[in-house]
Design a protein around this motif. Structure first.
Motif, PDB file in Angstrom:
ATOM      1  N   ARG A   1       0.801  -1.218   0.000  1.00  0.00           N
ATOM      2  CA  ARG A   1       0.000   0.000   0.000  1.00  0.00           C
ATOM      3  C   ARG A   1       0.840   1.277   0.000  1.00  0.00           C
ATOM      4  O   ARG A   1       0.281   2.377  -0.131  1.00  0.00           O
ATOM      5  CB  ARG A   1      -0.939   0.028   1.219  1.00  0.00           C
ATOM      6  N   ALA A   2       2.146   1.175   0.149  1.00  0.00           N
ATOM      7  CA  ALA A   2       2.985   2.377   0.197  1.00  0.00           C
ATOM      8  C   ALA A   2       2.848   3.218  -1.066  1.00  0.00           C
ATOM      9  O   ALA A   2       2.831   4.459  -1.019  1.00  0.00           O
ATOM     10  CB  ALA A   2       4.446   1.992   0.418  1.00  0.00           C
ATOM     11  N   VAL A   3       2.731   2.561  -2.218  1.00  0.00           N
ATOM     12  CA  VAL A   3       2.608   3.285  -3.478  1.00  0.00           C
ATOM     13  C   VAL A   3       1.310   4.095  -3.527  1.00  0.00           C
ATOM     14  O   VAL A   3       1.228   5.110  -4.222  1.00  0.00           O
ATOM     15  CB  VAL A   3       2.681   2.287  -4.663  1.00  0.00           C
ATOM     16  N   VAL A   4       0.308   3.674  -2.758  1.00  0.00           N
ATOM     17  CA  VAL A   4      -0.983   4.360  -2.739  1.00  0.00           C
ATOM     18  C   VAL A   4      -0.991   5.504  -1.725  1.00  0.00           C
ATOM     19  O   VAL A   4      -1.354   6.639  -2.049  1.00  0.00           O
ATOM     20  CB  VAL A   4      -2.121   3.363  -2.421  1.00  0.00           C
TER      21      VAL A   4
ATOM     22  N   THR B   1      -0.614  -8.984   7.534  1.00  0.00           N
ATOM     23  CA  THR B   1      -1.505  -7.819   7.489  1.00  0.00           C
ATOM     24  C   THR B   1      -0.936  -6.678   8.316  1.00  0.00           C
ATOM     25  O   THR B   1      -1.052  -5.502   7.941  1.00  0.00           O
ATOM     26  CB  THR B   1      -2.909  -8.193   8.000  1.00  0.00           C
ATOM     27  N   MET B   2      -0.299  -7.010   9.440  1.00  0.00           N
ATOM     28  CA  MET B   2       0.364  -5.979  10.237  1.00  0.00           C
ATOM     29  C   MET B   2       1.514  -5.348   9.459  1.00  0.00           C
ATOM     30  O   MET B   2       1.705  -4.128   9.486  1.00  0.00           O
ATOM     31  CB  MET B   2       0.879  -6.575  11.545  1.00  0.00           C
ATOM     32  N   ALA B   3       2.292  -6.167   8.730  1.00  0.00           N
ATOM     33  CA  ALA B   3       3.370  -5.629   7.904  1.00  0.00           C
ATOM     34  C   ALA B   3       2.814  -4.721   6.826  1.00  0.00           C
ATOM     35  O   ALA B   3       3.366  -3.641   6.539  1.00  0.00           O
ATOM     36  CB  ALA B   3       4.175  -6.767   7.282  1.00  0.00           C
ATOM     37  N   LEU B   4       1.718  -5.136   6.205  1.00  0.00           N
ATOM     38  CA  LEU B   4       1.062  -4.294   5.197  1.00  0.00           C
ATOM     39  C   LEU B   4       0.650  -2.959   5.793  1.00  0.00           C
ATOM     40  O   LEU B   4       0.888  -1.892   5.209  1.00  0.00           O
ATOM     41  CB  LEU B   4      -0.152  -5.047   4.647  1.00  0.00           C
ATOM     42  N   THR B   5       0.037  -3.008   6.970  1.00  0.00           N
ATOM     43  CA  THR B   5      -0.421  -1.791   7.633  1.00  0.00           C
ATOM     44  C   THR B   5       0.750  -0.906   8.042  1.00  0.00           C
ATOM     45  O   THR B   5       0.685   0.323   7.943  1.00  0.00           O
ATOM     46  CB  THR B   5      -1.267  -2.152   8.868  1.00  0.00           C
ATOM     47  N   LEU B   6       1.832  -1.534   8.487  1.00  0.00           N
ATOM     48  CA  LEU B   6       3.014  -0.768   8.872  1.00  0.00           C
ATOM     49  C   LEU B   6       3.602  -0.032   7.672  1.00  0.00           C
ATOM     50  O   LEU B   6       3.949   1.153   7.762  1.00  0.00           O
ATOM     51  CB  LEU B   6       4.054  -1.710   9.479  1.00  0.00           C
ATOM     52  N   GLY B   7       3.710  -0.720   6.532  1.00  0.00           N
ATOM     53  CA  GLY B   7       4.207  -0.068   5.330  1.00  0.00           C
ATOM     54  C   GLY B   7       3.314   1.086   4.899  1.00  0.00           C
ATOM     55  O   GLY B   7       3.795   2.138   4.472  1.00  0.00           O
ATOM     56  N   THR B   8       2.012   0.867   5.015  1.00  0.00           N
ATOM     57  CA  THR B   8       1.051   1.917   4.684  1.00  0.00           C
ATOM     58  C   THR B   8       1.259   3.139   5.566  1.00  0.00           C
ATOM     59  O   THR B   8       1.252   4.282   5.101  1.00  0.00           O
ATOM     60  CB  THR B   8      -0.379   1.383   4.862  1.00  0.00           C
ATOM     61  N   THR B   9       1.449   2.899   6.858  1.00  0.00           N
ATOM     62  CA  THR B   9       1.607   3.981   7.827  1.00  0.00           C
ATOM     63  C   THR B   9       2.881   4.776   7.581  1.00  0.00           C
ATOM     64  O   THR B   9       2.868   6.012   7.556  1.00  0.00           O
ATOM     65  CB  THR B   9       1.643   3.395   9.250  1.00  0.00           C
ATOM     66  N   VAL B  10       3.986   4.074   7.412  1.00  0.00           N
ATOM     67  CA  VAL B  10       5.266   4.747   7.213  1.00  0.00           C
ATOM     68  C   VAL B  10       5.234   5.607   5.954  1.00  0.00           C
ATOM     69  O   VAL B  10       5.709   6.751   5.943  1.00  0.00           O
ATOM     70  CB  VAL B  10       6.408   3.717   7.145  1.00  0.00           C
TER      71      VAL B  10
ATOM     72  N   ALA C   1       2.592   6.952   4.444  1.00  0.00           N
ATOM     73  CA  ALA C   1       1.710   8.105   4.622  1.00  0.00           C
ATOM     74  C   ALA C   1       2.347   9.171   5.503  1.00  0.00           C
ATOM     75  O   ALA C   1       2.229  10.373   5.240  1.00  0.00           O
ATOM     76  CB  ALA C   1       0.385   7.645   5.225  1.00  0.00           C
ATOM     77  N   ALA C   2       3.047   8.741   6.560  1.00  0.00           N
ATOM     78  CA  ALA C   2       3.623   9.697   7.506  1.00  0.00           C
ATOM     79  C   ALA C   2       4.873  10.379   6.980  1.00  0.00           C
ATOM     80  O   ALA C   2       5.142  11.541   7.316  1.00  0.00           O
ATOM     81  CB  ALA C   2       3.941   8.976   8.817  1.00  0.00           C
ATOM     82  N   SER C   3       5.654   9.688   6.158  1.00  0.00           N
ATOM     83  CA  SER C   3       6.964  10.230   5.781  1.00  0.00           C
ATOM     84  C   SER C   3       7.051  10.746   4.364  1.00  0.00           C
ATOM     85  O   SER C   3       8.066  11.345   3.985  1.00  0.00           O
ATOM     86  CB  SER C   3       8.038   9.158   5.987  1.00  0.00           C
ATOM     87  N   ALA C   4       6.024  10.543   3.542  1.00  0.00           N
ATOM     88  CA  ALA C   4       6.095  10.995   2.152  1.00  0.00           C
ATOM     89  C   ALA C   4       6.306  12.504   2.057  1.00  0.00           C
ATOM     90  O   ALA C   4       7.168  12.979   1.299  1.00  0.00           O
ATOM     91  CB  ALA C   4       4.831  10.587   1.397  1.00  0.00           C
ATOM     92  N   VAL C   5       5.537  13.278   2.819  1.00  0.00           N
ATOM     93  CA  VAL C   5       5.674  14.739   2.774  1.00  0.00           C
ATOM     94  C   VAL C   5       7.014  15.196   3.343  1.00  0.00           C
ATOM     95  O   VAL C   5       7.718  16.006   2.708  1.00  0.00           O
ATOM     96  CB  VAL C   5       4.496  15.420   3.500  1.00  0.00           C
ATOM     97  N   PRO C   6       7.451  14.735   4.528  1.00  0.00           N
ATOM     98  CA  PRO C   6       8.778  15.132   5.018  1.00  0.00           C
ATOM     99  C   PRO C   6       9.913  14.772   4.060  1.00  0.00           C
ATOM    100  O   PRO C   6      10.860  15.550   3.892  1.00  0.00           O
ATOM    101  CB  PRO C   6       8.905  14.373   6.342  1.00  0.00           C
ATOM    102  N   ILE C   7       9.845  13.603   3.435  1.00  0.00           N
ATOM    103  CA  ILE C   7      10.886  13.227   2.469  1.00  0.00           C
ATOM    104  C   ILE C   7      10.869  14.168   1.277  1.00  0.00           C
ATOM    105  O   ILE C   7      11.920  14.624   0.798  1.00  0.00           O
ATOM    106  CB  ILE C   7      10.690  11.759   2.017  1.00  0.00           C
TER     107      ILE C   7
ATOM    108  N   ALA D   1      10.672  -2.026  -2.457  1.00  0.00           N
ATOM    109  CA  ALA D   1      10.189  -3.079  -3.350  1.00  0.00           C
ATOM    110  C   ALA D   1      11.338  -3.940  -3.853  1.00  0.00           C
ATOM    111  O   ALA D   1      11.206  -5.172  -3.982  1.00  0.00           O
ATOM    112  CB  ALA D   1       9.436  -2.460  -4.531  1.00  0.00           C
ATOM    113  N   ALA D   2      12.486  -3.314  -4.134  1.00  0.00           N
ATOM    114  CA  ALA D   2      13.644  -4.075  -4.605  1.00  0.00           C
ATOM    115  C   ALA D   2      14.125  -5.052  -3.534  1.00  0.00           C
ATOM    116  O   ALA D   2      14.513  -6.190  -3.836  1.00  0.00           O
ATOM    117  CB  ALA D   2      14.765  -3.120  -5.001  1.00  0.00           C
ATOM    118  N   VAL D   3      14.097  -4.628  -2.282  1.00  0.00           N
ATOM    119  CA  VAL D   3      14.498  -5.523  -1.181  1.00  0.00           C
ATOM    120  C   VAL D   3      13.555  -6.727  -1.094  1.00  0.00           C
ATOM    121  O   VAL D   3      13.985  -7.850  -0.814  1.00  0.00           O
ATOM    122  CB  VAL D   3      14.521  -4.750   0.148  1.00  0.00           C
ATOM    123  N   ALA D   4      12.263  -6.505  -1.367  1.00  0.00           N
ATOM    124  CA  ALA D   4      11.287  -7.595  -1.281  1.00  0.00           C
ATOM    125  C   ALA D   4      11.519  -8.672  -2.328  1.00  0.00           C
ATOM    126  O   ALA D   4      11.018  -9.793  -2.186  1.00  0.00           O
ATOM    127  CB  ALA D   4       9.872  -7.031  -1.421  1.00  0.00           C
ATOM    128  N   VAL D   5      12.273  -8.358  -3.379  1.00  0.00           N
ATOM    129  CA  VAL D   5      12.581  -9.366  -4.398  1.00  0.00           C
ATOM    130  C   VAL D   5      13.529 -10.435  -3.853  1.00  0.00           C
ATOM    131  O   VAL D   5      13.440 -11.617  -4.218  1.00  0.00           O
ATOM    132  CB  VAL D   5      13.217  -8.703  -5.643  1.00  0.00           C
TER     133      VAL D   5
END
Length: 426
Positions: free
Chosen positions: A52-55, A168-177, A179-185, A203-207
């Motif tokens: 979900r990070a891409v979203v 599902t927790m990992a998915l939610t964690l990625g989503t959270t990070v 959303a929270a850090s996109a603007v600061p980055i 995503a490259a690491v997940a390969v």
């Protein structure tokens, strides 16, 4: 299709991505005891971090992307609808892919597509190329969405709730990070492009975990023993069952609200007077609070005879949250965030229900593909209609009214999937 028999086959070798004492979905090939369970679990968790990070990174930076690429409100609605379109179309093809290609090899290609798509969309100045490269990234996610419930059923049949909760927790964690850090980055690097493109590295690491699994699968497949003729599993067709359609409607309705929230909640809080960083953090708050819910919900759902109390509880929380966002979005924002997070517990619950409502891995992947692909067709209406209604009315009352209507449909479907039964039996 069952492969033709071969002469004098070599002794079977262990295949890392196959479950013990089962058949590979749709192929009829006998599987062998898994030797890479830990690596499979690590790979699943890394994939889930990316789903979900891409979203949500785009949702937090939607204003900057609109300005940078000159997107209209309708085009922005199309961009926020892309996830559901991609998930519907590509998700429906996943069972066909799995019957022909080992899941590990499919996931290698899926994560590479996600990484490349994110890099390319962050580099373009064209609105349409941005849309196309976003679709490429989302195609990888679409396939992974369907595969994860199947991998749980195959490799961890006696720990379904625990492993579903973990990924599902990992998915939610990625989503959270994200959303929270996109603007600061984006601010740190002086461009929204950095806020979107940085997630390609994740995503490259997940390969990486899937490469050795894919290589071992390929070697094992050459030595595997075909199943005798006539022993191929019966194809499960959820589209011909009431349970399949109820699952699809529930999945679609909860996804509709979920993607509308991911795409537009930060904008709602900006309109209510919050700074962009604060609006992004409030969006991240929904997913952050969802982390413990995502971990606990599958175990709780798996132990309940009926899912009805969970369905009604999450409906109540979502209703209160929507009414609060319509009437007092600034005054009690934290309360609405908490209630939204509880309501979004419908997502881990329906993922768990996919495994609970199928007896076999073949049934699980068929039900997962049908529920998610059909559900995402329904969900595609969410961000697009919210964007159109927001642009036409200039406010959030009508869009929120639309989300309340979708919630009513979700509740009716939830009642239908609450009682225990199996898609193979219908």
């Amino acid at each position: 299709m069952t492969p033709p028999p071969t002469a004098a086959p070599a002794p079977p070798a262990p295949v890392l991505v196959d479950p013990p004492s089962t058949s590979d979905p749709g192929t009829g090939r006998r599987t062998h005891p898994a030797t890479g369970g830990a690596l499979v679990l690590v790979g699943m968790l890394l994939v889930a971090l990316n789903l979900r990070a891409v979203v949500t990174s785009l949702g937090a930076l939607l204003d900057e992307v609109r300005d940078g690429l000159g997107l209209s409100g309708t085009m922005a609605g199309l961009v926020t609808t892309l996830p559901t379109i991609a998930f519907a179309g590509l998700g429906a093809l996943t069972p066909w892919l799995v019957r022909r290609v080992a899941p590990a090899r499919v996931l290698v290609v899926a994560m590479l597509a996600l990484a490349v798509g994110q890099v390319l969309r962050a580099a373009t100045d064209s609105a349409w190329i941005f849309v196309l490269t976003s679709a490429l990234a989302l195609a990888g996610i679409a396939v992974a969405n369907i595969l994860l419930p199947m991998l749980v059923k195959q490799h961890f049949p006696h720990r379904t709730g625990l492993v579903t909760g973990a990924y599902t927790m990992a998915l939610t964690l990625g989503t959270t990070v994200a959303a929270a850090s996109a603007v600061p980055i984006a601010h740190a690097f002086g461009s929204w492009r950095a806020g979107l493109g940085v997630w390609a590295a994740m995503a490259a690491v997940a390969v990486l975990p899937w490469v050795p699994l894919a290589l071992r699968t390929r070697a094992g497949a050459r030595r595997s023993t075909p199943t005798a003729a006539g022993t191929a599993p019966v194809r499960v067709r959820p589209a011909r069952t009431r349970l399949g359609w109820a699952m699809a409607v529930y999945f679609g309705a909860q996804s509709l609200s979920g993607y509308a929230i991911m795409g537009w909640l930060a904008q709602l809080f900006r309109d209510a007077g919050y700074q962009p960083e604060s609006a992004g953090l409030l969006l991240a708050g929904v997913t952050a609070l969802g982390v413990p819910i995502a971990l606990v919900m599958p175990t709780v759902a798996g132990r309940m005879t009926s899912l009805r109390p969970l369905v009604l509880g999450m409906t109540t929380a979502s209703t209160l949250a929507y009414l609060g966002l319509a009437l007092a979005p600034h005054g009690a924002a934290l309360l609405w965030i908490i209630l939204l997070a509880i309501g979004q517990g419908a997502f881990p619950m329906i993922l768990t229900a996919i495994g609970l409502r199928a007896r076999t891995a073949e049934g699980t992947v068929a039900l997962s593909a049908f529920a998610q692909s059909t559900g995402y067709v329904i969900a595609a209406l969410g961000p697009l209609l919210v964007g159109i209604l927001y642009e036409v009315t200039g406010g959030w009352t009508v869009p929120i009214g639309f989300l309340l209507g979708a919630l009513a449909v979700q509740t009716v479907a939830g009642m239908a999937i609450s009682r225990p039964r199996y898609v193979e039996d219908e």
